[in-house]
Design an enzyme around this catalytic site. Structure first.
Site, PDB file in Angstrom:
ATOM      1  CE1 TYR A   1      -3.817  -2.281   0.142  1.00 55.59           C
ATOM      2  CE2 TYR A   1      -2.846  -3.196   2.133  1.00 55.59           C
ATOM      3  CZ  TYR A   1      -3.789  -3.255   1.128  1.00 55.59           C
ATOM      4  OH  TYR A   1      -4.698  -4.286   1.097  1.00 55.59           O
TER       5      TYR A   1
ATOM      6  CG  ASP B   1      -1.543 -12.578   6.221  1.00 57.19           C
ATOM      7  OD1 ASP B   1      -1.795 -13.723   5.853  1.00 57.19           O
ATOM      8  OD2 ASP B   1      -2.435 -11.734   6.448  1.00 57.19           O
TER       9      ASP B   1
ATOM     10  CG  HIS C   1       3.009  -7.522  -2.565  1.00 59.34           C
ATOM     11  ND1 HIS C   1       1.875  -7.147  -1.887  1.00 59.34           N
ATOM     12  CD2 HIS C   1       3.969  -7.639  -1.639  1.00 59.34           C
ATOM     13  CE1 HIS C   1       2.150  -7.061  -0.595  1.00 59.34           C
ATOM     14  NE2 HIS C   1       3.409  -7.350  -0.413  1.00 59.34           N
TER      15      HIS C   1
ATOM     16  CE1 TYR D   1      -8.170  -4.712   2.965  1.00 61.88           C
ATOM     17  CE2 TYR D   1      -8.356  -3.730   5.137  1.00 61.88           C
ATOM     18  CZ  TYR D   1      -7.684  -4.537   4.249  1.00 61.88           C
ATOM     19  OH  TYR D   1      -6.519  -5.168   4.645  1.00 61.88           O
ATOM     20  NE  ARG D   2      -4.050  -1.673   4.860  1.00 62.38           N
ATOM     21  CZ  ARG D   2      -3.461  -2.649   5.522  1.00 62.38           C
ATOM     22  NH1 ARG D   2      -4.062  -3.827   5.627  1.00 62.38           N
ATOM     23  NH2 ARG D   2      -2.300  -2.481   6.084  1.00 62.38           N
TER      24      ARG D   2
END
Ligand code: EUG
Length: 594
Positions: free
Chosen positions: A140, A200, A446, A527-528
């Site tokens: 993000y 995670d 990613h 959501y983000r």
């Protein structure tokens, strides 16, 4: 690239994971063709509308307050590093040129009054601050500021105290730099009967992840829902405590229920400090789960043979989750991740760059421990051994209705299988394993695409087909991980790209923009999201002619009239910045390059 351990660095890995960390690093190094360090394309990136002279004056002034070493000008070459040795200067997973989303300076406060001084200083010189906790918001934007040349306030480096692990109340208070690893090791060292809930990956900040509304996998997995009480530096430099913390305790102490009751009295304001730019959270309380014994939790896997089983799986999960027979948030993963999470690159399974076809994935999956299948469900049951047995009977009855489904316990898979790491995460033990699939491509990075969809078969099919079509069109393998609750599911997919491949990165950005728009047409909202897409995503929450955006802007302007705190974060621009072309990927304003 170094592999710092917790014994030497607050952001390091625990000694128990030393071997795993070294192995993960070696994998990443062997898969890298880019130089370890690159000069910034245009040298030092100043904050917008700030002259070099003003910048230098401001930096000197702050160095006098914090000490020279605690205010760093970012004029050096950029290093992507890796997970345990990550940058606070830019996005380690740069999907646009590395020098684009870059800090002008990095500041290291050590106390709350220092954070307050920084905010006052930023107001004086009109500098855009960008606070981070750890900067491990991977997928993000990491540590990167939304505005190029933003001043990163690295809170974690010197503010990483664990204030109060309360075994009776089952709670704690942490500063921004406390990682899942740190808190876990501290609780173990003190032999307290408490579980934490980890993301995670275990190197993230509890506080940072909860503020970004991240997810975990024990019964306490909704990180923001399980926070309790905050201390916040507001954009004018004043200090606020939320929840019961707003009421002073006896004799100048903290309120005794600060970490006990989130809602307290009056408007619930905590929420406005999450995914926002309205304050710098310097302390945050969390509920911790009373620890369970080794025989009081049981992780397991179901596999399902056909892609078309997806709808049925989702419809089976819904009532199980609503009745809380599923005690945590389970994950459904596509079988391609059984290949990727081995950490062996794509070339192990497939020649060439184009995405693997379903047939090719199935062929490769045959050789993995779970065998050929299409979907893999990772679950965990909690309770007494007798209760777990009963729960598993109910769960098996439900999932075995899918023809050809199979069930595995950890003892049924080899020691290196991902299920063992999943079992740790589902019982509050932070790990590093999730790093492995980034090695799918060289220079692997990613970006997360994370829409919310109803937990309903037809919706699951629709969103999966939309996202799959986009991946085929833009030439990416699709890696869905679904975090499924009783009423909604987070469809999280990680777009894996090669940092050295400019064309691939452009395709990744174009695909993100298209998926955001397409999903929004069907009512599926993220959501983000990554920094680059915050404007676009914010604008998809447009009900009532952007009523929510107007509301957010009103609050922003009231609390931050000079627009110094994280301008543009989550799509919210302060008045001073609005209408100047800073928004990206929206039709409202002309785009400005970053
Ligand atoms: C994951 C990744 C996310 C997220 C939540 C969970 C887990 C991946 C990249 O974003 O928001 C395995």
């Amino acid at each position: 690239m170094s592999t710092p351990m917790l014994t030497e660095k607050y952001s390091g890995a625990p000694t128990r994971l030393a071997k795993e960390a070294a192995r993960a690093r070696d994998y990443i190094v062997s898969n890298r063709t880019l130089p370890t360090s690159s000069p910034q394309t245009n040298g030092l990136r100043l904050p917008p509308d700030v002259s070099l002279e003003t910048f230098e004056t401001a930096i000197k002034e702050l160095q006098n307050i914090l000490g020279e070493a605690n205010v760093e000008v970012n004029d050096k070459p950029l290093k992507d590093g890796w997970y345990l040795d990550h940058p606070n200067t830019h996005d380690t997973f740069h999907v646009i040129p590395q020098s684009s989303l870059v800090a002008s300076a990095i500041i290291y406060p050590s106390t709350v009054p220092e954070v307050q001084s920084i905010v006052c200083w930023a107001n004086k010189y009109l500098l855009p601050l960008y606070p981070i906790s750890l900067g491990r918001n991977l997928g993000y934007g990491g540590a990167a500021p939304r505005v190029p040349g933003g001043v990163v306030v690295d809170l974690g480096r010197r503010m990483h105290s664990i204030f109060n692990i309360d075994a009776e109340n089952a709670s704690c208070v942490v500063e921004p730099g406390v990682t899942y690893f740190r808190l876990y090791e501290e609780i173990q060292a003190r032999k307290l009967p408490l579980w934490i809930d980890t993301a995670d990956l275990g190197g993230g900040s509890l506080l940072g992840n909860a503020l970004d509304r991240g997810v975990g996998y024990t019964p306490y997995g909704d990180h923001f829902a399980n926070h309790c009480g905050m201390e916040v530096v507001l954009p004018d430099g004043s200090l606020l405590r939320t929840g019961m913390g707003a009421m002073p305790g006896p004799e100048g102490k903290d309120n005794p229920t600060w970490q006990s009751f989130q809602h307290a009295y009056g408007p619930a304001v905590d929420g406005i400090f999450s995914q926002s730019n309205l304050g710098i959270v310097t302390k945050m309380g969390f509920h911790l789960m009373p620890a369970l014994n080794e025989n009081e939790h049981q992780s397991y896997v179901f596999t399902f043979p056909r892609d078309g089983d997806f709808e049925q799986i989702v419809d089976i999960i819904r009532p199980l989750a609503q009745k809380r027979i599923l005690g945590n948030i389970p994950q459904i993963r596509h079988v391609i991740q059984e290949l990727a999470v081995t950490g062996r690159g794509k070339e192990t399974f497939h020649e060439g760059k184009r995405p693997m076809t379903d047939d090719e994935i199935h062929e490769a999956a045959k050789k993995t421990p779970l065998g050929d299948c299409s979907w893999v469900f990772y679950g965990c049951q909690y309770g007494s051994p007798e209760s777990i047995k009963q729960q598993l009977e109910i769960v098996k009855d439900a999932f075995f209705k899918v023809e050809g489904s199979k069930f595995f316990l950890p003892e049924n898979v080899p020691p290196g299988h991902y299920l063992h790491d999943r079992a740790r995460v589902c019982s509050g033990v932070p790990v590093l394993r999730e790093l492995d699939w980034v090695n799918w491509v060289p220079n692997g990075a990613h970006m997360g695409f994370s829409p919310i969809a109803p937990t309903l078969g037809p919706s699951a099919r629709l969103i999966h087909d939309l996202i799959r079509a986009a991946h085929i069109k833009y030439g990416f393998d699709l890696f869905p991980t679904l975090c499924v609750a009783g009423r909604e599911m987070h469809y999280i997919t990680n777009i894996v790209f090669d940092r050295s491949d400019v064309a691939m990165k452009e395709r990744a950005v174009a695909m993100m923009r298209e998926m955001i728009a397409t999903c929004a047409k069907h009512g599926f909202g993220e959501y983000r999201t990554h920094l680059l897409f915050m404007d676009q995503v914010a604008r998809t929450y447009s009900w009532g002619d952007q009523a929510l955006m107007r509301f957010n802007e009103t609050i922003k302007d009231a609390l931050d009239p000079n627009g110094i705190l994280s301008p543009g974060r989550n799509g919210i621009w302060p008045k001073r910045w609005r209408g100047k072309g800073w928004e990206l990927g929206t039709r409202r304003e002309g785009e400005r390059s970053v």
